[in-house]
Design a protein around this motif. Structure first.
Motif, PDB file in Angstrom:
ATOM      1  N   THR A   1       0.827  -1.203   0.000  1.00  0.00           N
ATOM      2  CA  THR A   1       0.000   0.000   0.000  1.00  0.00           C
ATOM      3  C   THR A   1       0.860   1.250   0.000  1.00  0.00           C
ATOM      4  O   THR A   1       0.563   2.232  -0.694  1.00  0.00           O
ATOM      5  N   ALA A   2       1.950   1.232   0.775  1.00  0.00           N
ATOM      6  CA  ALA A   2       2.855   2.378   0.825  1.00  0.00           C
ATOM      7  C   ALA A   2       3.478   2.641  -0.539  1.00  0.00           C
ATOM      8  O   ALA A   2       3.576   3.797  -0.984  1.00  0.00           O
ATOM      9  N   ILE A   3       3.903   1.592  -1.226  1.00  0.00           N
ATOM     10  CA  ILE A   3       4.505   1.750  -2.559  1.00  0.00           C
ATOM     11  C   ILE A   3       3.475   2.296  -3.541  1.00  0.00           C
ATOM     12  O   ILE A   3       3.766   3.186  -4.354  1.00  0.00           O
ATOM     13  N   ASP A   4       2.252   1.783  -3.466  1.00  0.00           N
ATOM     14  CA  ASP A   4       1.193   2.237  -4.366  1.00  0.00           C
ATOM     15  C   ASP A   4       0.844   3.704  -4.100  1.00  0.00           C
ATOM     16  O   ASP A   4       0.649   4.487  -5.036  1.00  0.00           O
ATOM     17  N   LEU A   5       0.775   4.095  -2.818  1.00  0.00           N
ATOM     18  CA  LEU A   5       0.466   5.475  -2.484  1.00  0.00           C
ATOM     19  C   LEU A   5       1.588   6.416  -2.911  1.00  0.00           C
ATOM     20  O   LEU A   5       1.330   7.562  -3.293  1.00  0.00           O
ATOM     21  N   ALA A   6       2.830   5.943  -2.843  1.00  0.00           N
ATOM     22  CA  ALA A   6       3.952   6.766  -3.311  1.00  0.00           C
ATOM     23  C   ALA A   6       3.800   7.068  -4.801  1.00  0.00           C
ATOM     24  O   ALA A   6       4.056   8.186  -5.257  1.00  0.00           O
ATOM     25  N   ASP A   7       3.358   6.072  -5.557  1.00  0.00           N
ATOM     26  CA  ASP A   7       3.089   6.262  -6.986  1.00  0.00           C
ATOM     27  C   ASP A   7       1.976   7.275  -7.182  1.00  0.00           C
ATOM     28  O   ASP A   7       2.073   8.198  -8.003  1.00  0.00           O
ATOM     29  N   ARG A   8       0.909   7.129  -6.410  1.00  0.00           N
ATOM     30  CA  ARG A   8      -0.238   8.038  -6.548  1.00  0.00           C
ATOM     31  C   ARG A   8       0.165   9.470  -6.220  1.00  0.00           C
ATOM     32  O   ARG A   8      -0.186  10.417  -6.935  1.00  0.00           O
ATOM     33  N   LEU A   9       0.895   9.656  -5.141  1.00  0.00           N
ATOM     34  CA  LEU A   9       1.279  10.998  -4.710  1.00  0.00           C
ATOM     35  C   LEU A   9       2.238  11.665  -5.693  1.00  0.00           C
ATOM     36  O   LEU A   9       2.180  12.876  -5.912  1.00  0.00           O
ATOM     37  N   SER A  10       3.126  10.859  -6.297  1.00  0.00           N
ATOM     38  CA  SER A  10       4.109  11.431  -7.221  1.00  0.00           C
ATOM     39  C   SER A  10       3.462  11.953  -8.497  1.00  0.00           C
ATOM     40  O   SER A  10       4.047  12.780  -9.202  1.00  0.00           O
ATOM     41  N   LEU A  11       2.237  11.495  -8.795  1.00  0.00           N
ATOM     42  CA  LEU A  11       1.543  11.916 -10.014  1.00  0.00           C
ATOM     43  C   LEU A  11       0.650  13.125  -9.790  1.00  0.00           C
ATOM     44  O   LEU A  11       0.211  13.752 -10.765  1.00  0.00           O
ATOM     45  N   LEU A  12       0.379  13.449  -8.540  1.00  0.00           N
ATOM     46  CA  LEU A  12      -0.529  14.558  -8.253  1.00  0.00           C
ATOM     47  C   LEU A  12       0.174  15.897  -8.430  1.00  0.00           C
ATOM     48  O   LEU A  12       1.291  16.090  -7.955  1.00  0.00           O
TER      49      LEU A  12
ATOM     50  N   TRP B   1      14.036   3.750  -0.091  1.00  0.00           N
ATOM     51  CA  TRP B   1      14.685   3.701  -1.417  1.00  0.00           C
ATOM     52  C   TRP B   1      13.819   2.932  -2.410  1.00  0.00           C
ATOM     53  O   TRP B   1      13.627   3.377  -3.549  1.00  0.00           O
ATOM     54  N   VAL B   2      13.285   1.788  -1.998  1.00  0.00           N
ATOM     55  CA  VAL B   2      12.460   0.975  -2.895  1.00  0.00           C
ATOM     56  C   VAL B   2      11.191   1.724  -3.291  1.00  0.00           C
ATOM     57  O   VAL B   2      10.810   1.757  -4.472  1.00  0.00           O
ATOM     58  N   ALA B   3      10.512   2.330  -2.301  1.00  0.00           N
ATOM     59  CA  ALA B   3       9.270   3.050  -2.587  1.00  0.00           C
ATOM     60  C   ALA B   3       9.527   4.221  -3.529  1.00  0.00           C
ATOM     61  O   ALA B   3       8.719   4.500  -4.424  1.00  0.00           O
ATOM     62  N   HIS B   4      10.664   4.899  -3.357  1.00  0.00           N
ATOM     63  CA  HIS B   4      11.000   6.010  -4.248  1.00  0.00           C
ATOM     64  C   HIS B   4      11.309   5.501  -5.655  1.00  0.00           C
ATOM     65  O   HIS B   4      10.867   6.091  -6.653  1.00  0.00           O
ATOM     66  N   THR B   5      12.032   4.404  -5.743  1.00  0.00           N
ATOM     67  CA  THR B   5      12.426   3.857  -7.040  1.00  0.00           C
ATOM     68  C   THR B   5      11.234   3.340  -7.834  1.00  0.00           C
ATOM     69  O   THR B   5      11.172   3.496  -9.063  1.00  0.00           O
ATOM     70  N   LEU B   6      10.276   2.731  -7.135  1.00  0.00           N
ATOM     71  CA  LEU B   6       9.140   2.099  -7.815  1.00  0.00           C
ATOM     72  C   LEU B   6       7.886   2.975  -7.802  1.00  0.00           C
ATOM     73  O   LEU B   6       6.787   2.471  -8.043  1.00  0.00           O
TER      74      LEU B   6
END
Length: 263
Positions: free
Chosen positions: A23-34, A158-163
Motif C-alpha cells: 500500500t505504501a509503494i502504491d500510495l507513493a506512486d499516486r502521490l508522485s503523479l498529483l 529507497w524501494v518506494a521512491h524507485t518504484l
C-alpha cells in the motif's frame, strides 16, 4: 517466565506487514503523479493514516500472538500514543519518497529517523503492558532490533521512491516482490525486539484489566485488512479516473488542432 507464540497470528502479522508495504509503494506512486497541492495534501494525510494503521496493526497482531502464563492487557492511552507515532512516521516516509529527487543524505537521515520511530512505536507498545517489575531487555538483541528497523526503513524508502512510477517494465511484479521483502523486514524487527524482552518470574501485568488481547484481535485484524484493501481500490480508481480525464483532454486538443482555426 514461560511464553509462547500463536503461529496463526504470526502469519497474519506478516501478511499485514506485506500488505501495508505494498500500500505504501502504491500510495507513493499516486502521490508522485498529483500536481494539485490540495489533492496531494489530502492523499498524503490519508496515506499516512492508512500506512500508520497498517504498521501499528502488524505490531499489535504480533503482540497478540505472544502469550505469557499470566493474564495480560494493554493500557489504552499508551496504545493510542504508539498509533500516533506510527501515523507520524508514515507521513514522514511518504513525504520523503515522493520527492522528485532523493539525495543520499536525505535517504540516510530519513531511514534513521523512521527506524527510530518504528522502534519507538514497538517499545512503547511493549510498555503499554505496564509490567511490574518492568520488562528488561538483552542489550545486544535490543540494539540489533534498532539496527534492523533503521536498515529496513532505509531500504523501504529507497524501494518506494524507485518504484513510485507505474510505467516501469514489470513494475507490478517488482512492487509485490519489494512488498514481501519490506514486510519480512518489518516483521523481523518486531520479533527481534520481542526476543530481546525478559519477563522476570513473578511479574504482574498492570494493564491486565485494560484493553484485552481478545478485543484487539476482533477489532484490529478485520479493520486493518478492510482499510488497506479499500485504500488500494480507491487509489487505483482515482488513478484510472485521472488517466481517463487526461486522455479525454488530449483527445480534445487533437480534435481542435485538426479542425484548425475557426473562420
Amino acid at each position: 517466565m514461560p511464553s509462547h507464540y500463536n503461529l496463526g497470528l504470526v502469519v497474519v502479522s506478516l501478511i499485514v506487514a506485506t500488505l501495508a508495504s505494498f500500500t505504501a509503494i502504491d500510495l507513493a506512486d499516486r502521490l508522485s503523479l498529483l500536481t494539485y497541492a490540495r489533492a496531494r495534501h489530502i492523499w498524503l494525510a490519508a496515506g499516512a493514516l492508512v500506512m500508520g494503521i497498517g504498521i501499528w496493526s502488524m505490531h499489535f497482531i504480533g503482540m497478540l500472538s505472544f502469550s505469557l502464563s499470566i493474564p495480560i492487557g494493554y493500557d489504552f492511552a499508551i496504545t493510542c500514543y504508539s498509533l500516533v507515532i506510527a501515523v507520524l512516521i508514515s507521513g514522514f516516509a511518504l513525504h520523503v519518497v515522493t520527492q522528485e529527487r532523493l539525495k543520499l543524505s536525505h535517504l540516510l537521515v530519513g531511514g534513521v529517523l523512521m527506524g527510530f520511530g518504528i522502534a519507538g512505536m514497538h517499545y512503547m507498545g511493549m510498555a503499554a503492558m505496564l509490567m511490574n517489575p518492568a520488562i528488561s531487555y538483552e542489550p545486544g538483541i535490543f540494539i540489533a532490533s534498532i539496527v534492523i528497523a533503521i536498515a529496513a526503513s532505509t531500504a523501504a524508502l529507497w524501494v518506494a521512491h524507485t518504484l513510485r512510477h507505474g510505467d516501469q517494465h514489470h513494475v507490478m511484479r517488482k512492487r509485490v516482490a519489494a512488498a514481501c521483502v519490506m514486510g519480512a523486514a518489518i516483521a523481523g524487527m518486531h520479533y527481534t525486539g520481542m526476543a530481546a524482552a525478559n519477563f522476570p518470574v513473578g511479574s504482574v501485568c498492570g494493564a491486565a484489566n485494560g484493553v484485552k488481547p481478545e478485543w484487539l484481535a476482533v477489532a484490529v485484524i478485520p479493520f486493518t485488512f478492510a482499510i488497506l484493501l479499500v485504500t488500494l481500490l480507491l487509489s487505483r480508481l482515482d488513478a484510472r479516473a485521472e488517466f481517463l480525464a487526461n486522455s479525454v483532454a488530449r483527445l480534445n486538443e487533437q480534435i481542435d488542432r485538426l479542425r484548425g482555426p475557426i473562420p
